[in-house]
Design a protein around this motif. Sequence first.
Motif, PDB file in Angstrom:
ATOM      1  N   LEU A  96      49.356  14.038 -31.722  1.00 48.91           N
ATOM      2  CA  LEU A  96      50.312  13.012 -32.164  1.00 48.91           C
ATOM      3  C   LEU A  96      51.016  13.442 -33.453  1.00 48.91           C
ATOM      4  CD1 LEU A  96      51.480  10.190 -31.679  1.00 48.91           C
ATOM      5  CD2 LEU A  96      49.522   9.244 -32.930  1.00 48.91           C
ATOM      6  N   ALA A  97      50.251  14.072 -34.334  1.00 47.75           N
ATOM      7  CA  ALA A  97      50.852  14.584 -35.575  1.00 47.75           C
ATOM      8  C   ALA A  97      51.899  15.649 -35.259  1.00 47.75           C
ATOM      9  CB  ALA A  97      49.762  15.161 -36.479  1.00 47.75           C
ATOM     10  N   GLY A  98      51.571  16.508 -34.277  1.00 44.85           N
ATOM     11  CA  GLY A  98      52.526  17.538 -33.870  1.00 44.85           C
ATOM     12  C   GLY A  98      53.813  16.943 -33.328  1.00 44.85           C
ATOM     13  N   MET A 158      59.542  15.512 -34.418  1.00 46.63           N
ATOM     14  CA  MET A 158      60.572  14.477 -34.600  1.00 46.63           C
ATOM     15  C   MET A 158      61.122  14.472 -36.024  1.00 46.63           C
ATOM     16  SD  MET A 158      58.568  11.493 -32.461  1.00 46.63           S
ATOM     17  CE  MET A 158      59.781  10.183 -32.701  1.00 46.63           C
ATOM     18  N   GLY A 159      60.581  15.374 -36.874  1.00 50.45           N
ATOM     19  CA  GLY A 159      61.039  15.446 -38.252  1.00 50.45           C
ATOM     20  C   GLY A 159      60.416  14.406 -39.157  1.00 50.45           C
ATOM     21  N   GLU A 160      59.395  13.710 -38.696  1.00 45.90           N
ATOM     22  CA  GLU A 160      58.723  12.671 -39.490  1.00 45.90           C
ATOM     23  C   GLU A 160      57.509  13.305 -40.174  1.00 45.90           C
ATOM     24  OE1 GLU A 160      57.928   9.708 -36.522  1.00 45.90           O
ATOM     25  OE2 GLU A 160      60.037   9.157 -36.322  1.00 45.90           O
ATOM     26  N   TYR A 161      57.801  14.091 -41.214  1.00 46.83           N
ATOM     27  CA  TYR A 161      56.788  14.955 -41.807  1.00 46.83           C
ATOM     28  C   TYR A 161      55.683  14.186 -42.533  1.00 46.83           C
ATOM     29  CZ  TYR A 161      60.050  18.785 -40.824  1.00 46.83           C
ATOM     30  OH  TYR A 161      60.881  19.687 -40.202  1.00 46.83           O
ATOM     31  N   GLU A 162      56.050  13.163 -43.289  1.00 42.26           N
ATOM     32  CA  GLU A 162      55.038  12.416 -44.046  1.00 42.26           C
ATOM     33  C   GLU A 162      54.038  11.745 -43.088  1.00 42.26           C
ATOM     34  OE1 GLU A 162      54.458  12.485 -47.182  1.00 42.26           O
ATOM     35  OE2 GLU A 162      56.186  13.779 -47.589  1.00 42.26           O
ATOM     36  N   ALA A 188      53.358  12.771 -40.080  1.00 44.26           N
ATOM     37  CA  ALA A 188      52.594  13.858 -39.474  1.00 44.26           C
ATOM     38  C   ALA A 188      51.463  14.309 -40.400  1.00 44.26           C
ATOM     39  CB  ALA A 188      53.514  15.028 -39.147  1.00 44.26           C
ATOM     40  N   ILE A 189      51.756  14.441 -41.702  1.00 40.34           N
ATOM     41  CA  ILE A 189      50.732  14.872 -42.662  1.00 40.34           C
ATOM     42  C   ILE A 189      49.560  13.902 -42.675  1.00 40.34           C
ATOM     43  CG2 ILE A 189      50.248  15.102 -45.138  1.00 40.34           C
ATOM     44  CD1 ILE A 189      53.056  16.339 -45.414  1.00 40.34           C
ATOM     45  N   ASN A 190      49.859  12.618 -42.740  1.00 36.93           N
ATOM     46  CA  ASN A 190      48.787  11.601 -42.763  1.00 36.93           C
ATOM     47  C   ASN A 190      47.907  11.689 -41.507  1.00 36.93           C
ATOM     48  OD1 ASN A 190      49.609  10.574 -45.240  1.00 36.93           O
ATOM     49  ND2 ASN A 190      51.008   9.079 -44.312  1.00 36.93           N
ATOM     50  N   ILE A 191      48.556  11.899 -40.377  1.00 37.39           N
ATOM     51  CA  ILE A 191      47.796  11.951 -39.112  1.00 37.39           C
ATOM     52  C   ILE A 191      46.987  13.248 -39.024  1.00 37.39           C
ATOM     53  CG2 ILE A 191      47.970  11.942 -36.597  1.00 37.39           C
ATOM     54  CD1 ILE A 191      50.483  10.218 -36.888  1.00 37.39           C
ATOM     55  N   TYR A 192      47.585  14.380 -39.456  1.00 33.05           N
ATOM     56  CA  TYR A 192      46.846  15.657 -39.474  1.00 33.05           C
ATOM     57  C   TYR A 192      45.582  15.530 -40.338  1.00 33.05           C
ATOM     58  CZ  TYR A 192      50.259  18.793 -37.191  1.00 33.05           C
ATOM     59  OH  TYR A 192      51.070  19.439 -36.290  1.00 33.05           O
ATOM     60  N   GLU A 193      45.727  14.918 -41.500  1.00 29.40           N
ATOM     61  CA  GLU A 193      44.596  14.788 -42.424  1.00 29.40           C
ATOM     62  C   GLU A 193      43.489  13.914 -41.823  1.00 29.40           C
ATOM     63  OE1 GLU A 193      46.430  13.400 -45.989  1.00 29.40           O
ATOM     64  OE2 GLU A 193      46.869  15.444 -46.728  1.00 29.40           O
ATOM     65  N   LYS A 194      43.887  12.869 -41.146  1.00 25.41           N
ATOM     66  CA  LYS A 194      42.913  12.003 -40.481  1.00 25.41           C
ATOM     67  C   LYS A 194      42.194  12.766 -39.360  1.00 25.41           C
ATOM     68  CE  LYS A 194      42.514   7.442 -38.285  1.00 25.41           C
ATOM     69  NZ  LYS A 194      43.276   6.253 -37.778  1.00 25.41           N
ATOM     70  N   ALA A 195      42.962  13.559 -38.617  1.00 24.13           N
ATOM     71  CA  ALA A 195      42.372  14.367 -37.535  1.00 24.13           C
ATOM     72  C   ALA A 195      41.392  15.384 -38.098  1.00 24.13           C
ATOM     73  CB  ALA A 195      43.478  15.081 -36.759  1.00 24.13           C
ATOM     74  N   TYR A 221      53.219  22.126 -44.207  1.00 22.13           N
ATOM     75  CA  TYR A 221      53.491  22.212 -45.652  1.00 22.13           C
ATOM     76  C   TYR A 221      54.453  23.362 -45.952  1.00 22.13           C
ATOM     77  CZ  TYR A 221      50.002  18.761 -47.186  1.00 22.13           C
ATOM     78  OH  TYR A 221      49.319  17.607 -47.441  1.00 22.13           O
ATOM     79  N   GLU A 222      54.233  24.491 -45.285  1.00 23.35           N
ATOM     80  CA  GLU A 222      55.097  25.656 -45.511  1.00 23.35           C
ATOM     81  C   GLU A 222      56.520  25.366 -45.034  1.00 23.35           C
ATOM     82  OE1 GLU A 222      53.063  28.740 -43.453  1.00 23.35           O
ATOM     83  OE2 GLU A 222      51.656  29.150 -45.097  1.00 23.35           O
ATOM     84  N   LYS A 223      56.628  24.665 -43.901  1.00 21.69           N
ATOM     85  CA  LYS A 223      57.953  24.298 -43.379  1.00 21.69           C
ATOM     86  C   LYS A 223      58.681  23.379 -44.376  1.00 21.69           C
ATOM     87  CE  LYS A 223      58.104  23.033 -39.036  1.00 21.69           C
ATOM     88  NZ  LYS A 223      58.026  22.154 -37.809  1.00 21.69           N
ATOM     89  N   MET A 224      57.922  22.405 -44.913  1.00 22.65           N
ATOM     90  CA  MET A 224      58.520  21.474 -45.876  1.00 22.65           C
ATOM     91  C   MET A 224      58.943  22.196 -47.155  1.00 22.65           C
ATOM     92  SD  MET A 224      55.899  18.281 -45.396  1.00 22.65           S
ATOM     93  CE  MET A 224      56.663  17.209 -46.612  1.00 22.65           C
ATOM     94  N   GLU A 225      58.131  23.178 -47.562  1.00 19.53           N
ATOM     95  CA  GLU A 225      58.449  23.932 -48.784  1.00 19.53           C
ATOM     96  C   GLU A 225      59.710  24.746 -48.591  1.00 19.53           C
ATOM     97  OE1 GLU A 225      56.371  27.250 -51.752  1.00 19.53           O
ATOM     98  OE2 GLU A 225      55.163  26.211 -50.227  1.00 19.53           O
ATOM     99  N   ARG A 226      59.861  25.358 -47.413  1.00 16.20           N
ATOM    100  CA  ARG A 226      61.058  26.144 -47.121  1.00 16.20           C
ATOM    101  C   ARG A 226      62.315  25.252 -47.126  1.00 16.20           C
ATOM    102  NH1 ARG A 226      57.605  28.691 -43.352  1.00 16.20           N
ATOM    103  NH2 ARG A 226      58.458  27.418 -41.650  1.00 16.20           N
ATOM    104  N   SER A 227      62.131  24.034 -46.571  1.00 20.67           N
ATOM    105  CA  SER A 227      63.294  23.131 -46.523  1.00 20.67           C
ATOM    106  C   SER A 227      63.691  22.666 -47.927  1.00 20.67           C
ATOM    107  CB  SER A 227      62.986  21.919 -45.639  1.00 20.67           C
ATOM    108  OG  SER A 227      61.981  21.106 -46.221  1.00 20.67           O
ATOM    109  N   TRP A 228      62.705  22.527 -48.823  1.00 22.78           N
ATOM    110  CA  TRP A 228      62.992  22.127 -50.210  1.00 22.78           C
ATOM    111  C   TRP A 228      63.764  23.230 -50.928  1.00 22.78           C
ATOM    112  CZ3 TRP A 228      57.250  20.411 -50.911  1.00 22.78           C
ATOM    113  CH2 TRP A 228      57.061  19.174 -50.281  1.00 22.78           C
ATOM    114  N   ARG A 229      63.351  24.479 -50.656  1.00 18.51           N
ATOM    115  CA  ARG A 229      64.009  25.615 -51.335  1.00 18.51           C
ATOM    116  C   ARG A 229      65.476  25.692 -50.968  1.00 18.51           C
ATOM    117  NH1 ARG A 229      59.337  30.214 -50.346  1.00 18.51           N
ATOM    118  NH2 ARG A 229      57.878  29.473 -51.960  1.00 18.51           N
TER     119      ARG A 229
END
Length: 493
Positions: A438-440, A445-449, A451-458, A484-492
């Motif tokens: 589900l996190a994937g 869908m671009g809903e990163y935050e 996804a992060i919460n669900i990954y951490e719960k998993a 996280y790496e994808k989000m960091e690249r998008s921030w850069r």
Amino acid sequence: MTDFKKNLGKEEISDENTSIKAKDKDPEEEIKKGTGKEIEIETKNHRTLFERYEQRLKDLDPELITPEDEIALKEAFIHAKEIFEPEELVSWFTVKAEPFYRSVSWKVLLPLYEELLGIVEKNTGPESPETASVLNGLAGIYRYMENYEEALKFFLRALKIRENLPDQPRPETGNTLSELGILYTLMNRREEALSFYTRALEIQKKFLNPRNLGAVRTLNRTAFFYKGLEKPEKAEECFMQALKLLEKLQEQEPDNRVVMGYRAGTLNNMGVLLSEMGKLDEAEDRYGQALKLQEKVYGPEHPQVAQTLNNLALLYFQTTRYEKALILYTQSLEIMEKLGKTEHTGFATTLNNLAGVYVQKGRNEKALELYTRALEIRERVLGPDDPDVAKTLNNMGELYRILGQHKKALPLYTRALKIYETTLGPTHPDVGTTLNNLAGLHESMGEYETAINIYEKALDIIEKEYGPEHPYFKITRNNLIGLYEKMERSWRK
């Protein structure tokens, strides 16, 4: 008047003479004789009808039980009650009930066992071997119906009767101990379960022969016990012991179909274990041996053959030999279709697995078609809220995610998650893997935050169950790191 009296007298004499003759024969005795003839005729009719239904019950395969077979058992039981003494009735019914017992025909067996218990308690006594035999069978039904407390009550009563019989040890005592081992395993009373398996095996080994395979059954059960404890080496050891016993028995009677059948089943079970242990070459060899025996005993088109083909196909899938997996899954499905077993959980499982092969081969439309069929069967057979239904929902969700159809994937994952949480509990590993999927989806869908919460719960669930070295944990952790790496690249940018 005189004439009248004379006539009356003659009638009286006539009546007396008739009376004397009747007394000679005794009217009550005549009735008894007539009843005796009627009973004899009735018994003969019961026997004729019994033999007709009994013929239908010969050499039944548990995998191929039909509603007509169930009717035949019930009808045969009605007539068997009239022609057998209680001891004979128990012996007959125990044998005839076995394939129905193994095919989980509980609704058929339960009322018959309950009626039989009343018969033997009344006629042979509440502490008789026959009563113990019926109690044992009845307990097994309650165990499979998940009424564990009722099952325990009946098993313990059967054990007490059997242990108090003369000429101990008896094989029947070992059988009840082994059945209690299964029950205590299901009740999560593991120490007691192992104790009962050990006691059972000590007795059953003394009586091992081609017609008494109790020790082999208990070794298989003990192997599954250790497998459940995640002690695969101990489980493998038990399977090996069982195979050695069976090989010795087959040396005594090389063509004994029952022994060969048990050996094939044990080889198949061991193949599953070895596959899970990562010993794939050994597993493949065991499956091959099992198939050869099964085809010899049952023929090439039998549910047992289909099951082993399915297991071997899964091994080929795991080792990316997709063409071989495709052939075996298809062959397995064809066997079950010919046998009319399309409304069966095993058929749905094979459809589900074959769909996974088509996904790997990029044939997504075919995969979706098979997942849909598998889902429909599982919902009909198991109900809409069964964990196996959730498995197919999960797989369909993943396929729609791959296809980029996120709106179709989301409700499937959500429903699967709800089923797992409700039936297995919120911290079950299947909940963790579904959360990962589900996190994937939310990541796609671009809903990163989210996804992060669900990954951490998993991750939290999977780590608690499997530990940080388990592949599932590493996959989910890598997914989270990748996000996280994808989000960091998008921030850069």
